[in-house]
Design an enzyme around this catalytic site. Structure first.
Site, PDB file in Angstrom:
ATOM      1  N   ASN A 160      -6.455  12.912 -10.360  1.00  0.00           N
ATOM      2  CA  ASN A 160      -7.337  14.055 -12.130  1.00  0.00           C
ATOM      3  C   ASN A 160      -6.779  14.575 -12.385  1.00  0.00           C
ATOM      4  O   ASN A 160      -6.500  15.968 -10.740  1.00  0.00           O
ATOM      5  CB  ASN A 160      -8.594  13.108 -12.052  1.00  0.00           C
ATOM      6  CG  ASN A 160      -9.276  13.966 -10.564  1.00  0.00           C
ATOM      7  OD1 ASN A 160      -9.657  15.211 -10.345  1.00  0.00           O
ATOM      8  ND2 ASN A 160     -10.296  12.654  -9.800  1.00  0.00           N
TER       9      ASN A 160
ATOM     10  N   GLY B 182      -5.813   2.039 -13.537  1.00  0.00           N
ATOM     11  CA  GLY B 182      -6.797   1.355 -13.145  1.00  0.00           C
ATOM     12  C   GLY B 182      -7.770   2.112 -13.292  1.00  0.00           C
ATOM     13  O   GLY B 182      -8.766   1.576 -14.692  1.00  0.00           O
ATOM     14  N   VAL B 183      -8.455   3.056 -12.619  1.00  0.00           N
ATOM     15  CA  VAL B 183      -9.945   3.424 -13.366  1.00  0.00           C
ATOM     16  C   VAL B 183      -9.728   4.213 -14.485  1.00  0.00           C
ATOM     17  O   VAL B 183     -11.022   3.666 -15.626  1.00  0.00           O
ATOM     18  CB  VAL B 183     -10.543   4.797 -12.460  1.00  0.00           C
ATOM     19  CG1 VAL B 183     -11.999   5.175 -13.149  1.00  0.00           C
ATOM     20  CG2 VAL B 183     -10.593   4.030 -10.893  1.00  0.00           C
TER      21      VAL B 183
ATOM     22  N   GLY C  45      -9.635   4.758  -6.265  1.00  0.00           N
ATOM     23  CA  GLY C  45      -8.398   4.121  -6.049  1.00  0.00           C
ATOM     24  C   GLY C  45      -6.764   4.419  -5.330  1.00  0.00           C
ATOM     25  O   GLY C  45      -7.449   5.188  -3.911  1.00  0.00           O
ATOM     26  N   VAL C  46      -6.180   4.737  -5.731  1.00  0.00           N
ATOM     27  CA  VAL C  46      -4.755   4.981  -4.658  1.00  0.00           C
ATOM     28  C   VAL C  46      -5.363   6.627  -4.395  1.00  0.00           C
ATOM     29  O   VAL C  46      -4.837   7.251  -3.415  1.00  0.00           O
ATOM     30  CB  VAL C  46      -3.595   4.608  -5.739  1.00  0.00           C
ATOM     31  CG1 VAL C  46      -3.278   5.843  -7.082  1.00  0.00           C
ATOM     32  CG2 VAL C  46      -2.433   5.264  -4.875  1.00  0.00           C
ATOM     33  N   ASP C  47      -5.876   7.553  -5.917  1.00  0.00           N
ATOM     34  CA  ASP C  47      -6.222   8.941  -5.303  1.00  0.00           C
ATOM     35  C   ASP C  47      -6.697   9.053  -4.168  1.00  0.00           C
ATOM     36  O   ASP C  47      -6.593   9.423  -2.604  1.00  0.00           O
ATOM     37  CB  ASP C  47      -6.757   9.499  -5.718  1.00  0.00           C
ATOM     38  CG  ASP C  47      -7.060  10.847  -6.208  1.00  0.00           C
ATOM     39  OD1 ASP C  47      -6.545  11.856  -5.303  1.00  0.00           O
ATOM     40  OD2 ASP C  47      -7.868  11.498  -6.980  1.00  0.00           O
TER      41      ASP C  47
ATOM     42  N   SER D 257      -2.435   5.115 -14.222  1.00  0.00           N
ATOM     43  CA  SER D 257      -3.785   5.283 -15.732  1.00  0.00           C
ATOM     44  C   SER D 257      -3.863   3.433 -15.445  1.00  0.00           C
ATOM     45  O   SER D 257      -4.323   3.580 -16.299  1.00  0.00           O
ATOM     46  CB  SER D 257      -3.014   6.074 -16.793  1.00  0.00           C
ATOM     47  OG  SER D 257      -2.799   6.752 -16.621  1.00  0.00           O
TER      48      SER D 257
ATOM     49  N   ASP E 195       1.028  -1.187  -0.029  1.00  0.00           N
ATOM     50  CA  ASP E 195      -0.222  -0.310   0.531  1.00  0.00           C
ATOM     51  C   ASP E 195       0.401   1.001  -0.543  1.00  0.00           C
ATOM     52  O   ASP E 195       1.762   1.132   1.139  1.00  0.00           O
ATOM     53  CB  ASP E 195      -0.868  -0.055   1.594  1.00  0.00           C
ATOM     54  CG  ASP E 195      -1.066   0.711   1.360  1.00  0.00           C
ATOM     55  OD1 ASP E 195      -1.890   1.987   0.903  1.00  0.00           O
ATOM     56  OD2 ASP E 195      -2.551   1.111   2.588  1.00  0.00           O
ATOM     57  N   ILE E 196       0.870   1.770  -1.064  1.00  0.00           N
ATOM     58  CA  ILE E 196       1.357   2.539  -1.697  1.00  0.00           C
ATOM     59  C   ILE E 196       1.409   4.741  -0.137  1.00  0.00           C
ATOM     60  O   ILE E 196       2.352   4.731   0.729  1.00  0.00           O
ATOM     61  CB  ILE E 196       1.233   4.262  -2.421  1.00  0.00           C
ATOM     62  CG1 ILE E 196       2.571   4.668  -2.090  1.00  0.00           C
ATOM     63  CG2 ILE E 196       0.311   4.908  -2.777  1.00  0.00           C
ATOM     64  CD1 ILE E 196       3.023   4.904  -4.598  1.00  0.00           C
TER      65      ILE E 196
END
Ligand code: AR6
Length: 171
Positions: free
Chosen positions: A23, A118-119, A31-33, A116, A9-10
């Site tokens: 985005n 994932g979603v 996601g990661v965001d 890029s 996990d980052i």
């Protein structure tokens, strides 16, 4: 000068900077965001609101707030549109701009997610080649950051990155 890929996990990384796959609004998402905003705390969103967004292929930097990383570098990867819409140059630009900001802030170790992948739907094998090539090219001409670590949540993404680093790291 080195690169590696690990699973994890980052948001848990103790590094100088972690990179967010954001985005254009910079106001958070899934996601990661989403994970980074949750872990960094509400001050991150308050800070991002003042930044006015970020265009695809570009990057900007904020403090890490409640993360153990000092900085978060927010970059906006391309949405995959089939490969003829400049996706590879935009993805490579995300890495170059992120590493340039890391260097300007004297970051020695930087952790990236699979931007890029994932979603935004970028095919994993192509994304791995473009991403790793961009970092290797940067490292040929810069000594900071000294180390780049991809941190992958998914086993499949990890496996593709590991195999691609194995091939490209020797070229
Ligand atoms: N640590 C490491 N990797 C993660 C984590 C985590 N905690 N969580 C997810 N991943 P995505 P994108 C992986 O969708 O494709 C957001 O809504 C995930 O498994 O996060 O660039 C933004 O706001 C995948 O391999 O980013 C944008 O709207 C990788 O991170 C949009 O999604 C990237 O998946 C950006 O889409």
């Amino acid at each position: 000068m080195s690169i590696e890929v690990i699973r994890g996990d980052i948001t848990k990384q103790t590094v100088d900077a972690i990179v967010n796959a954001a985005n254009e609004t910079l106001l958070g998402g899934g996601g990661v965001d989403g994970a980074i905003h949750r872990a960094a705390g509400p001050e991150l969103l308050a800070h991002c609101r003042k930044m006015g967004g970020c265009a695809t292929g570009h990057a900007c930097i904020t403090p890490g707030f409640q993360l153990s990383a000092d900085y978060i570098i927010h970059t906006v990867g391309p949405v995959w549109r089939g490969g003829e819409a400049n996706e590879s140059s935009q993805l490579a630009s995300c890495y170059r701009e992120s590493l340039t900001l890391a260097k300007q802030h004297h970051c020695k170790i930087v952790a990236f997610p699979a931007i890029s992948c994932g979603v935004f739907g970028y095919p994993l094998d192509t994304a791995a080649s473009v991403s790793i090539a961009a970092v290797i090219a940067y490292q040929r001409t810069h000594t900071t950051p000294q180390h780049v670590r991809w941190v992958m949540l998914d086993q499949e993404v990890f496996d593709i990155w590991e195999a691609t680093i194995g091939i490209m790291g020797k070229l």
